[in-house]
Write a protein that holds these residues in place. Structure first.
Motif, PDB file in Angstrom:
ATOM      1  N   UNK A 115      71.344  -9.481 -61.801  1.00 49.16           N
ATOM      2  CA  UNK A 115      71.981  -8.312 -61.364  1.00 49.16           C
ATOM      3  C   UNK A 115      70.996  -7.350 -60.494  1.00 49.16           C
ATOM      4  N   UNK A 116      69.696  -7.487 -60.570  1.00 48.14           N
ATOM      5  CA  UNK A 116      68.730  -6.789 -59.679  1.00 48.14           C
ATOM      6  C   UNK A 116      68.189  -7.433 -58.642  1.00 48.14           C
ATOM      7  N   UNK A 117      68.167  -8.667 -58.442  1.00 45.15           N
ATOM      8  CA  UNK A 117      67.595  -9.327 -57.419  1.00 45.15           C
ATOM      9  C   UNK A 117      67.779  -8.927 -56.054  1.00 45.15           C
ATOM     10  N   UNK A 118      69.235  -8.731 -55.869  1.00 44.70           N
ATOM     11  CA  UNK A 118      69.369  -8.512 -54.288  1.00 44.70           C
ATOM     12  C   UNK A 118      68.985  -7.034 -54.100  1.00 44.70           C
ATOM     13  N   UNK A 119      69.238  -6.034 -54.976  1.00 43.55           N
ATOM     14  CA  UNK A 119      68.629  -4.765 -54.492  1.00 43.55           C
ATOM     15  C   UNK A 119      67.250  -4.792 -54.324  1.00 43.55           C
ATOM     16  N   UNK A 120      66.470  -5.511 -55.164  1.00 41.23           N
ATOM     17  CA  UNK A 120      64.923  -5.791 -55.125  1.00 41.23           C
ATOM     18  C   UNK A 120      64.497  -6.425 -53.725  1.00 41.23           C
ATOM     19  N   UNK A 121      65.372  -7.493 -53.445  1.00 35.24           N
ATOM     20  CA  UNK A 121      64.972  -7.956 -52.134  1.00 35.24           C
ATOM     21  C   UNK A 121      65.046  -6.994 -50.908  1.00 35.24           C
ATOM     22  N   UNK A 155      60.212 -18.511 -66.765  1.00 35.52           N
ATOM     23  CA  UNK A 155      61.125 -17.714 -66.228  1.00 35.52           C
ATOM     24  C   UNK A 155      60.263 -16.967 -64.932  1.00 35.52           C
ATOM     25  N   UNK A 156      59.293 -16.309 -65.282  1.00 36.06           N
ATOM     26  CA  UNK A 156      58.305 -15.493 -64.501  1.00 36.06           C
ATOM     27  C   UNK A 156      57.905 -16.306 -63.544  1.00 36.06           C
ATOM     28  N   UNK A 157      57.356 -17.366 -63.766  1.00 39.18           N
ATOM     29  CA  UNK A 157      56.836 -18.212 -62.703  1.00 39.18           C
ATOM     30  C   UNK A 157      57.965 -18.742 -61.667  1.00 39.18           C
ATOM     31  N   UNK A 158      59.007 -19.068 -62.354  1.00 35.93           N
ATOM     32  CA  UNK A 158      60.113 -19.674 -61.593  1.00 35.93           C
ATOM     33  C   UNK A 158      60.513 -18.657 -60.328  1.00 35.93           C
ATOM     34  N   UNK A 162      60.606 -18.438 -56.261  1.00 33.11           N
ATOM     35  CA  UNK A 162      61.844 -18.544 -55.632  1.00 33.11           C
ATOM     36  C   UNK A 162      61.792 -17.337 -54.582  1.00 33.11           C
ATOM     37  N   UNK A 163      61.192 -16.319 -55.038  1.00 32.65           N
ATOM     38  CA  UNK A 163      61.338 -14.962 -54.158  1.00 32.65           C
ATOM     39  C   UNK A 163      60.201 -14.511 -53.364  1.00 32.65           C
ATOM     40  N   UNK A 164      59.082 -15.511 -53.500  1.00 36.94           N
ATOM     41  CA  UNK A 164      57.828 -14.714 -52.850  1.00 36.94           C
ATOM     42  C   UNK A 164      58.014 -14.491 -51.366  1.00 36.94           C
ATOM     43  N   UNK A 165      59.166 -15.212 -50.591  1.00 32.48           N
ATOM     44  CA  UNK A 165      59.306 -15.223 -49.265  1.00 32.48           C
ATOM     45  C   UNK A 165      60.087 -13.851 -49.065  1.00 32.48           C
ATOM     46  N   UNK A 166      61.031 -13.413 -49.947  1.00 33.42           N
ATOM     47  CA  UNK A 166      61.392 -11.953 -49.817  1.00 33.42           C
ATOM     48  C   UNK A 166      60.826 -10.899 -50.053  1.00 33.42           C
ATOM     49  N   UNK A 167      59.471 -11.130 -50.583  1.00 30.68           N
ATOM     50  CA  UNK A 167      58.720  -9.973 -50.648  1.00 30.68           C
ATOM     51  C   UNK A 167      58.735  -9.368 -52.369  1.00 30.68           C
ATOM     52  N   UNK A 168      59.624 -10.173 -53.062  1.00 33.41           N
ATOM     53  CA  UNK A 168      59.660  -9.879 -54.451  1.00 33.41           C
ATOM     54  C   UNK A 168      58.471 -10.332 -55.326  1.00 33.41           C
ATOM     55  N   UNK A 169      57.774  -9.521 -56.025  1.00 41.90           N
ATOM     56  CA  UNK A 169      56.619 -10.026 -57.020  1.00 41.90           C
ATOM     57  C   UNK A 169      57.405  -9.816 -58.354  1.00 41.90           C
ATOM     58  N   UNK A 170      56.778 -11.125 -59.155  1.00 40.85           N
ATOM     59  CA  UNK A 170      57.351 -11.093 -60.661  1.00 40.85           C
ATOM     60  C   UNK A 170      56.188 -11.467 -61.610  1.00 40.85           C
ATOM     61  N   UNK A 234      53.471 -14.154 -59.838  1.00 39.04           N
ATOM     62  CA  UNK A 234      53.194 -15.321 -60.685  1.00 39.04           C
ATOM     63  C   UNK A 234      52.134 -15.475 -61.823  1.00 39.04           C
ATOM     64  N   UNK A 235      52.102 -14.368 -62.307  1.00 38.47           N
ATOM     65  CA  UNK A 235      50.889 -14.238 -63.205  1.00 38.47           C
ATOM     66  C   UNK A 235      51.052 -13.428 -64.436  1.00 38.47           C
TER      67      UNK A 235
END
Length: 248
Positions: A115-121, A155-158, A162-170, A234-235
């Motif tokens: 639900x949050x990934x698009x706003x976070x991108x 899930x954190x690593x995945x 997947x979203x490092x190129x979008x600038x989203x850190x996890x 990714x840590x």
């Protein structure tokens, strides 16, 4: 003001570790939206905190609540803190136990991230998941809980990849035992009259000799969700008093 002008969603943010994270984030300038399953949950104080009744295991409800939040303002931070526990080995774990833990600890995080990934991108924001020391090492009688927290770590690593190129850190945090009202309630229910003795015994399972304070976990969360941690993704960060590397 580490989080000035940032908006955060924190699940399970009205009690225990979640409440500490909510208060620390708000004290450091964030607008905080708390997702809490309990209807009528309240947080004292005049900080910029809004509580939304939401069951994170309910896919549609999560998307509806988060959709309303993100339609009204940009989202910078998601903290997946909500979780439930279970005591028992595989023989002592029923199918219902497993489904219950899966629905909150795994599906709940999936629902919120989706639900949050698009706003976070859009904001190049960050996600912080609450894992556990059991994501790394086995402890007795925590079969279902260990399974779910292992999934949180992966899930954190995945998501980070997947979203490092979008600038989203996890990233994630892996606490050992933390002194929350849950611990006090557990001791009162299972060891009436021996609460102090058992509290000391549980405290000493951490090599440092005590349980963590919720505020210590919250301060780590604050750093990882601030711009000071912009190079970190990714840590997983254990906050365990030496439990993983000294006890095992």
């Amino acid at each position: 003001m580490e989080l000035k002008n940032k908006t955060a969603i924190i699940t399970g943010g009205a009690s225990g570790i979640g409440l500490a994270i909510t208060n620390v984030f708000a004290a450091n300038g964030a607008k905080v939206h708390v997702l809490e399953i309990e209807k009528g949950a309240k947080i004292e104080g005049d900080q910029d905190i809004e509580i939304h009744q939401c069951d994170v295991s309910n896919h549609q409800q999560v998307h509806d609540v988060i959709g309303k939040i993100t339609e009204a303002e940009p989202l910078d931070i998601l903290v997946n803190n909500a979780g439930i526990a279970h005591i028992g080995n595989v023989e002592q774990t029923t199918e219902e136990d497993l489904d219950r833990l899966y629905s909150v600890n795994i599906k709940g995080i999936f629902n919120c991230i989706q639900a949050c990934i698009r706003p976070l991108k859009k904001t190049k924001g960050c996600i912080l998941n609450m894992a556990s020391v059991v994501s790394h090492v086995g402890i007795p009688d925590r079969f279902a809980y260990t399974m779910t927290k292992g999934a949180v770590l992966t899930m954190t690593y995945s998501v980070a990849k997947d979203y490092i190129d979008d600038g989203v850190r996890c990233n994630s945090i892996s606490p050992a035992r933390v002194h929350t009202p849950f611990v006090d309630g557990y001791l009162a229910q299972n060891y009436p009259g021996k609460e102090k003795e058992m509290f000391e015994k549980l405290s000493k399972t951490q090599p440092i000799g005590r349980m963590a304070k919720p505020e210590e976990v919250a301060n780590l969360a604050l750093f990882l969700c601030s711009d000071k941690a912009d190079f970190i993704t990714a840590t997983d960060y254990p906050i365990d008093g030496g439990f993983i590397n000294i006890n095992n």
